[in-house]
Motif scaffolding. Structure first.
Motif, short mmCIF file in Angstrom:
data_model
loop_
_atom_site.label_atom_id
_atom_site.label_comp_id
_atom_site.label_asym_id
_atom_site.label_seq_id
_atom_site.Cartn_x
_atom_site.Cartn_y
_atom_site.Cartn_z
N UNK A 116 0.89 -1.16 0.00
CA UNK A 116 0.00 0.00 0.00
C UNK A 116 0.93 1.21 0.00
N UNK A 117 0.48 2.26 -0.63
CA UNK A 117 1.37 3.41 -0.81
C UNK A 117 0.58 4.70 -0.88
N UNK A 118 1.20 5.75 -0.39
CA UNK A 118 0.61 7.07 -0.49
C UNK A 118 0.89 7.72 -1.83
N UNK A 119 1.62 7.04 -2.70
CA UNK A 119 1.86 7.61 -4.01
C UNK A 119 3.05 7.07 -4.77
N UNK A 120 4.04 6.52 -4.07
CA UNK A 120 5.25 6.10 -4.78
C UNK A 120 5.16 4.71 -5.40
N UNK A 121 4.17 3.90 -5.01
CA UNK A 121 4.01 2.58 -5.60
C UNK A 121 5.05 1.59 -5.12
N UNK A 122 5.01 0.38 -5.67
CA UNK A 122 5.88 -0.73 -5.25
C UNK A 122 7.36 -0.45 -5.51
N UNK A 123 7.64 0.21 -6.62
CA UNK A 123 9.04 0.47 -6.96
C UNK A 123 9.83 -0.83 -7.05
N UNK A 124 11.05 -0.80 -6.52
CA UNK A 124 11.92 -1.98 -6.50
C UNK A 124 11.81 -2.74 -5.18
N UNK A 125 10.87 -2.37 -4.33
CA UNK A 125 10.82 -2.96 -2.98
C UNK A 125 10.67 -4.48 -3.02
N UNK A 126 9.86 -5.00 -3.90
CA UNK A 126 9.66 -6.45 -3.98
C UNK A 126 10.90 -7.19 -4.41
N UNK A 127 11.53 -6.74 -5.48
CA UNK A 127 12.74 -7.40 -5.95
C UNK A 127 13.88 -7.20 -4.95
N UNK A 128 13.90 -6.07 -4.25
CA UNK A 128 14.91 -5.83 -3.24
C UNK A 128 14.74 -6.81 -2.07
N UNK A 129 13.51 -6.99 -1.60
CA UNK A 129 13.25 -7.96 -0.53
C UNK A 129 13.64 -9.38 -0.96
N UNK A 130 13.34 -9.71 -2.21
CA UNK A 130 13.63 -11.05 -2.72
C UNK A 130 15.13 -11.36 -2.65
#
Length: 161
Positions: A116-130
């Motif tokens: 969930x985001x106030x505006x910036x979206x997922x970005x690289x967060x998923x691939x970074x966590x992976x």
């Protein structure tokens, strides 16, 4: 359970309730187990004030080594797929989500990240966590702010087929 969501769990961190609502809707729509990442230190409104350079969340986000402590034990060993839900803080997942990811054995598991985001979206967060989930098969991720559990179910079903 059989089908796409057999052996799937939703794991989430939520500081304000927004991500919790999304995660609970997703788990209900998919008919899967759900687990909350509970921080030892509950975040206050002051901790989450991104305008304050001295707020706890700002300090954590600026420290790549920061790993806030989790109060509860979450065991994902019985699951093949984890749908990990979290808010976006300064374009990244909160550091407590990294604490969770690094505490698990991901060998042979699939990971889907939802935010969930106030505006910036997922970005690289998923691939970074992976990258920190050693041995995981990262299937993808998406921002689901304001979307229904049915929307999440359809998206995750498409990733896992």
């Amino acid at each position: 359970m059989t089908g796409t969501f057999a052996k799937t769990a939703v794991v989430y961190f939520s500081a304000t309730g927004t991500t919790e609502r999304m995660a609970k809707g997703a788990a209900e729509a998919m008919g899967v187990d759900i687990f909350e990442i509970v921080p030892v230190h509950k975040y206050t409104d002051a901790d989450l004030n991104w305008h304050d350079k001295k707020s706890l969340s700002t300090i954590e986000c600026n420290d790549p080594k920061c790993r806030p402590e989790i109060a509860n034990k979450i065991d994902i060993s019985a699951y093949d797929t984890v749908v990990l839900c979290y808010p976006i803080w300064w374009a990244y997942a909160p550091k407590i989500v990294y604490t969770f990811v690094e505490s698990q054995n991901w060998n042979g598991k699939k990971l889907v990240t939802l935010c969930t985001s106030g505006g910036s979206g997922l970005g690289r967060s998923g691939s970074d966590l992976a990258k920190y989930a050693k041995g995981v098969s990262f299937k993808g991720g998406r921002d689901f702010t304001g979307r229904s559990g049915a929307d999440v179910k359809k998206y995750v079903d498409g990733l896992l087929k």
